[in-house]
Scaffold this motif. Structure first.
Motif, PDB file in Angstrom:
ATOM      1  N   GLY A 229       0.862  -1.198   0.000  1.00 42.35           N
ATOM      2  CA  GLY A 229       0.000   0.000   0.000  1.00 42.35           C
ATOM      3  C   GLY A 229       0.890   1.237   0.000  1.00 42.35           C
ATOM      4  N   LEU A 230       0.545   2.242  -0.816  1.00 37.99           N
ATOM      5  CA  LEU A 230       1.359   3.457  -0.928  1.00 37.99           C
ATOM      6  C   LEU A 230       0.797   4.552  -0.022  1.00 37.99           C
ATOM      7  N   SER A 231       1.562   5.628   0.098  1.00 37.45           N
ATOM      8  CA  SER A 231       1.171   6.769   0.932  1.00 37.45           C
ATOM      9  C   SER A 231       1.502   8.051   0.179  1.00 37.45           C
ATOM     10  N   TYR A 232       0.974   9.187   0.624  1.00 39.04           N
ATOM     11  CA  TYR A 232       1.360  10.483   0.055  1.00 39.04           C
ATOM     12  C   TYR A 232       2.615  11.009   0.749  1.00 39.04           C
ATOM     13  N   THR A 233       3.089  10.305   1.746  1.00 38.56           N
ATOM     14  CA  THR A 233       4.343  10.717   2.377  1.00 38.56           C
ATOM     15  C   THR A 233       5.325   9.546   2.343  1.00 38.56           C
ATOM     16  N   ARG A 234       6.499   9.719   2.946  1.00 38.82           N
ATOM     17  CA  ARG A 234       7.480   8.623   2.982  1.00 38.82           C
ATOM     18  C   ARG A 234       7.823   8.323   4.433  1.00 38.82           C
ATOM     19  N   PHE A 235       8.224   7.083   4.695  1.00 38.65           N
ATOM     20  CA  PHE A 235       8.575   6.702   6.069  1.00 38.65           C
ATOM     21  C   PHE A 235       9.920   5.991   6.078  1.00 38.65           C
ATOM     22  N   GLN A 236      10.569   6.097   7.211  1.00 40.52           N
ATOM     23  CA  GLN A 236      11.766   5.286   7.440  1.00 40.52           C
ATOM     24  C   GLN A 236      11.431   4.362   8.613  1.00 40.52           C
ATOM     25  N   VAL A 237      11.721   3.071   8.460  1.00 40.54           N
ATOM     26  CA  VAL A 237      11.443   2.108   9.529  1.00 40.54           C
ATOM     27  C   VAL A 237      12.765   1.475   9.961  1.00 40.54           C
ATOM     28  N   SER A 238      13.030   1.527  11.252  1.00 41.86           N
ATOM     29  CA  SER A 238      14.310   0.982  11.752  1.00 41.86           C
ATOM     30  C   SER A 238      14.278  -0.540  11.677  1.00 41.86           C
TER      31      SER A 238
ATOM     32  N   MET B 203      14.720  -7.717  17.997  1.00 39.48           N
ATOM     33  CA  MET B 203      13.942  -8.894  18.397  1.00 39.48           C
ATOM     34  C   MET B 203      14.407  -9.336  19.779  1.00 39.48           C
ATOM     35  N   MET B 204      13.472  -9.356  20.745  1.00 41.05           N
ATOM     36  CA  MET B 204      13.854  -9.785  22.097  1.00 41.05           C
ATOM     37  C   MET B 204      12.609 -10.294  22.829  1.00 41.05           C
ATOM     38  N   ASP B 205      12.799 -11.447  23.525  1.00 38.97           N
ATOM     39  CA  ASP B 205      11.715 -12.004  24.362  1.00 38.97           C
ATOM     40  C   ASP B 205      10.396 -12.118  23.597  1.00 38.97           C
ATOM     41  N   GLY B 206      10.491 -12.570  22.370  1.00 39.10           N
ATOM     42  CA  GLY B 206       9.256 -12.777  21.593  1.00 39.10           C
ATOM     43  C   GLY B 206       8.590 -11.490  21.160  1.00 39.10           C
ATOM     44  N   LYS B 207       9.358 -10.392  21.200  1.00 39.59           N
ATOM     45  CA  LYS B 207       8.796  -9.111  20.761  1.00 39.59           C
ATOM     46  C   LYS B 207       9.715  -8.485  19.707  1.00 39.59           C
ATOM     47  N   ALA B 208       9.122  -7.658  18.884  1.00 37.64           N
ATOM     48  CA  ALA B 208       9.899  -6.898  17.888  1.00 37.64           C
ATOM     49  C   ALA B 208       9.657  -5.423  18.174  1.00 37.64           C
ATOM     50  N   THR B 209      10.766  -4.675  18.350  1.00 42.36           N
ATOM     51  CA  THR B 209      10.639  -3.229  18.603  1.00 42.36           C
ATOM     52  C   THR B 209      11.246  -2.470  17.436  1.00 42.36           C
ATOM     53  N   LEU B 210      10.481  -1.525  16.879  1.00 45.10           N
ATOM     54  CA  LEU B 210      11.010  -0.750  15.760  1.00 45.10           C
ATOM     55  C   LEU B 210      10.466   0.677  15.804  1.00 45.10           C
ATOM     56  N   THR B 211      11.218   1.563  15.188  1.00 46.66           N
ATOM     57  CA  THR B 211      10.839   2.984  15.196  1.00 46.66           C
ATOM     58  C   THR B 211      10.529   3.447  13.777  1.00 46.66           C
ATOM     59  N   VAL B 212       9.402   4.131  13.662  1.00 51.94           N
ATOM     60  CA  VAL B 212       8.950   4.627  12.354  1.00 51.94           C
ATOM     61  C   VAL B 212       9.065   6.152  12.363  1.00 51.94           C
ATOM     62  N   THR B 213       9.662   6.705  11.301  1.00 58.02           N
ATOM     63  CA  THR B 213       9.777   8.161  11.186  1.00 58.02           C
ATOM     64  C   THR B 213       9.140   8.617   9.880  1.00 58.02           C
ATOM     65  N   ASN B 214       8.342   9.670   9.955  1.00 57.85           N
ATOM     66  CA  ASN B 214       7.759  10.255   8.744  1.00 57.85           C
ATOM     67  C   ASN B 214       8.802  11.185   8.125  1.00 57.85           C
TER      68      ASN B 214
ATOM     69  N   LEU C 227      -1.199   8.938  13.484  1.00 55.00           N
ATOM     70  CA  LEU C 227      -0.924   9.885  12.394  1.00 55.00           C
ATOM     71  C   LEU C 227       0.345  10.656  12.763  1.00 55.00           C
ATOM     72  N   LEU C 228       1.395  10.437  11.995  1.00 55.96           N
ATOM     73  CA  LEU C 228       2.686  11.067  12.301  1.00 55.96           C
ATOM     74  C   LEU C 228       2.864  12.318  11.440  1.00 55.96           C
ATOM     75  N   ALA C 229       3.188  13.427  12.093  1.00 57.64           N
ATOM     76  CA  ALA C 229       3.484  14.664  11.357  1.00 57.64           C
ATOM     77  C   ALA C 229       4.840  14.492  10.667  1.00 57.64           C
ATOM     78  N   PRO C 230       5.109  15.264   9.619  1.00 55.38           N
ATOM     79  CA  PRO C 230       6.426  15.197   8.981  1.00 55.38           C
ATOM     80  C   PRO C 230       7.521  15.363  10.039  1.00 55.38           C
ATOM     81  N   GLY C 231       8.492  14.438  10.030  1.00 52.75           N
ATOM     82  CA  GLY C 231       9.597  14.509  10.982  1.00 52.75           C
ATOM     83  C   GLY C 231       9.336  13.767  12.275  1.00 52.75           C
ATOM     84  N   ALA C 232       8.079  13.446  12.533  1.00 53.88           N
ATOM     85  CA  ALA C 232       7.767  12.784  13.817  1.00 53.88           C
ATOM     86  C   ALA C 232       8.073  11.288  13.746  1.00 53.88           C
ATOM     87  N   SER C 233       8.341  10.704  14.907  1.00 51.57           N
ATOM     88  CA  SER C 233       8.636   9.263  14.995  1.00 51.57           C
ATOM     89  C   SER C 233       7.745   8.604  16.040  1.00 51.57           C
ATOM     90  N   GLN C 234       7.589   7.291  15.904  1.00 53.13           N
ATOM     91  CA  GLN C 234       6.873   6.510  16.912  1.00 53.13           C
ATOM     92  C   GLN C 234       7.545   5.151  17.013  1.00 53.13           C
TER      93      GLN C 234
END
Ligand code: GLC
Length: 687
Positions: A612-621, A625-636, A661-668
């Protein structure tokens, strides 16, 4: 005279002692079709049009309860004889759009709105969600279902159920299990290896049972490895109850009498819609010692345990006017969240409002809100794409609009009592001539070309003119693209479809493609909000779009070319030995959807699962992977706010999540719980 006891939550044992054999048998057999057909024949029932009911036993304070379809909204008669009040229900987007949101929070919100409408219209159990795996793109009911993948399907279903049940109304997982085609659905024998069954066709039900505790489950019409699921003790008791811990009620799908004794012994608690002959059979069998009364008591207990949970038992007084405006806003929000942007060359979209748009395709003016069958909804309105665009500030090219609206008025399909109840086919596509296209390309600023497809319960789809575009459609699309491109103008295709269609042969013609699925009553507004950029698309595909139908390993093991008319009887006898009609070999095994396409050597796909595409771009770290979990950071990293779906996949989808909803430059940063690894090692996957 001893005080007659009355059913309470804590006296079911005593009630069981009080019940006569006939009363017990009446509790596990539904009250018939009176409720469903009340709108046609005027039967006096609590909720006309509701699919079914149980039977009451007034002397013991046991009320009848009401069961209603369906997954895209409550399906009841919109009018009642002698009553000026209407009983419309909100038309939500179809299941495939809900799963395309990859957002379990919004799905839960939809479930809660449907559950509230059910509560306020006097319904106790919603016969939803439909959640069979989309094994093959041509299944007629795929619109109601969620995905080719059991994790996405199971998590979506669980969220939907939590939403409904948050309102004190029951939900119902259906159709358990391996009901992946409509052709000969009453008798078809799904032949599936146990490891494949568990990993793909049961896994989603298992997730939903464990993560949402549904009050009920509906056993499907079909046979599974030679045994009707409705009397399969392994499926209904050993797996469902003993392995997964399900403690609710199992009901049949809406069949006539089968082997009622065997159904009870297998752990099927409620025969819907129910016939008197089933009651008589149970009494006879118990008296003859052919069926133990203990087995019957187990099912009666589960019926009573369901009844004491329901609003009817608790004396809820339905208001009969739920807040349809508030629910329409939920339907709009969900539709916006599940629309998938498939192509957007040179930033064609979003389009600035204010321009004039030439709208091609019947679906632009008569937009399909949902599929047909028990999943139909009597909605108060449907916003079509033309109206949505106009409300968003676009003007619609008037000459073309006139041609279409006149054609639509002249070509409305005939209505029947069935189509009144469960919806019918849309208006056939209008042939386009060159002059019409040329004239529109001279006046309008850009074009929207809507491709529509309708499908529903009781029949599967076919290749010609359904999965494949017709020659007229391909010709018209080419001509529209040529004319508008020669005029230096853009063309956007909107797919208003309930299931996958062929896209590879034509997807390079237009400048953008938006998959709107069947987006419910607010569909036109949702589509317009995406096209205008008011909403940044964030939907992703829950199912693969093949280049060629025959690339699919299941393609030969599906009745894509069956045009017979099987019936409840002929399906059993006449077609018993017909491949893919009397029985269907799931010979493709684990190779369903992306599990096949990600294998080394597999053919390319037109649009992959999760795309699926978006009108913006993202970077995903990279995920940690630890203890059965995956942690990653998404930046607009783009220029407009947007939401991002993230997936963790090895040979199968292991986890997914969606940012706010991430503003330009914001991360989660998201931390995702990994689902179970595949039980069976699979082939190497493409890099
Ligand atoms: C139908 C469907 C099922 C529905 C039921 C009641 O045949 O298979 O999904 O809930 O009957 O309408």
């Amino acid at each position: 005279m001893a005080q007659q006891i009355s059913l309470q939550e804590n006296n079911i044992d005593q009630i069981l002692q009080e019940l006569s054999l006939k009363e017990k048998a009446s509790l596990v057999v539904g009250a018939g079709y009176r409720s469903m057909l009340a709108g046609i024949f005027g039967f006096r029932v609590p909720v006309p049009g509701a699919a079914g009911m149980t039977r009451d036993i007034p002397r013991l304070g046991i009320p009848a309860i009401v069961l209603s379809d369906g997954p895209a909204g409550v399906r009841i008669e919109p009018g009642r004889k002698g009553n000026k009040v209407t009983f419309y229900c909100t038309g939500f987007p179809i299941g495939s759009l809900l799963s395309s949101t990859w957002n379990t929070d919004i799905v839960e919100k939809v479930g809660a709105a449907i559950g509230n409408e059910a509560l306020e219209y006097g319904i106790d159990v919603m016969l939803a969600p439909g959640m069979n795996i989309q094994r093959n793109p041509l299944c007629g009911r795929n619109f109601e279902y969620f995905s080719e993948d059991p994790l996405l399907s199971g998590k979506t279903a669980a969220a939907y159920v939590r939403g409904i049940q948050s309102q004190g109304v029951g939900a119902c997982l259906k159709h358990y299990a391996a009901n992946n085609q409509e052709t000969n659905r009453f008798w078809n024998d799904s032949r599936v290896a146990e490891d494949v069954l568990r990993e793909i066709y049961l896994r989603n039900f298992e997730i939903a049972v464990k993560e949402s505790a549904p009050w009920t489950i509906m056993a499907s019409y079909n046979r599974l490895n030679g045994v009707h699921t409705q009397q399969d003790k392994w499926l209904l008791t050993d797996v469902l109850r003993e392995e997964w811990g399900f403690d609710g009620l199992v009901m049949t799908d809406w069949t006539g009498k089968r082997d009622t004794g065997a159904q009870i012994e297998a752990g099927c608690d409620l025969m819907e819609p129910g016939t008197g002959s089933q009651i008589r059979e149970l009494c006879r069998k118990v008296k003859a010692g052919e069926l133990s009364e203990e087995a019957l008591d187990i099912c009666v207990r589960r019926v009573l345990e369901l009844i004491v949970k329901t609003p009817s038992f608790k004396g809820h007084q339905p208001s009969l006017h739920p807040d349809l405006q508030a629910h329409a806003r939920v339907a709009l929000e969900a539709a916006e969240e599940g629309i998938v942007l498939l192509e957007n060359r040179d930033g064609t979209l979003p389009m600035d409002p204010g321009g004039q748009v030439a709208l091609f395709g019947v679906g632009s003016y008569q937009t399909l809100a949902g599929g047909t069958g028990s999943g139909h909804v009597h909605r108060p309105y449907i916003v079509n794409i033309a109206e949505g665009l106009q409300q968003e500030g676009f003007s619609v090219e008037p000459a073309l609009a006139d041609i279409y609206t006149q054609y639509i008025a002249k070509n409305q399909p005939k209505t029947s009592f069935m189509s009144r109840m469960v919806g019918g086919p849309g208006v056939p596509e209008m042939p386009l001539d060159k002059n019409t296209i040329q004239a529109a390309s001279a006046t309008a600023d850009w074009a929207v070309f809507t491709l529509s497809r309708q499908a529903g319960e009781g029949g599967d789809r076919h290749l010609d003119g359904d999965f494949l575009l017709t020659e007229d459609e391909t010709g018209a699309l080419s001509q529209v693209c040529n004319a508008f491109h020669q005029a230096g103008k853009k063309v956007v295709v909107v797919l208003n479809i309930g299931g996958v269609i062929e896209t590879a042969s034509w997807k390079d013609l237009p400048d953008a493609i938006v998959l709107a699925w069947q987006p419910g009553e607010e569909g036109g507004n949702a589509i317009a909000h995406i096209l205008s950029g008011k909403v940044n698309p964030s939907g992703c595909l829950p199912i693969s779009f093949p280049v060629d139908y025959f690339d699919l390993p299941s393609s030969a093991h599906f009745p894509y070319d069956f045009h017979g008319k099987e019936s409840f009887i002929s399906g059993k006898e006449k077609y018993a030995d017909v491949e893919n009609v009397g029985y269907t070999e799931y010979a493709e095994g684990m190779d369903v959807g992306y599990r096949f396409y990600r294998k080394e050597g597999a053919p390319a796909v037109s649009y992959p699962f999760g795309y699926g595409l978006s009108y913006t771009r993202f970077q995903v770290s990279e995920p940690i992977m630890m203890d059965g979990k995956a942690t990653l950071t998404v930046t607009n990293t783009g220029t407009v706010p947007g939401k991002k779906v993230v997936m963790v996949m090895d040979t199968a989808l292991r986890a997914f999540g969606k940012t706010a909803l991430l503003a330009p430059g914001a991360s989660q940063t998201l931390t995702l719980e990994l689902g179970p690894a595949r039980t069976k090692e699979t082939d190497k996957i493409k890099p």
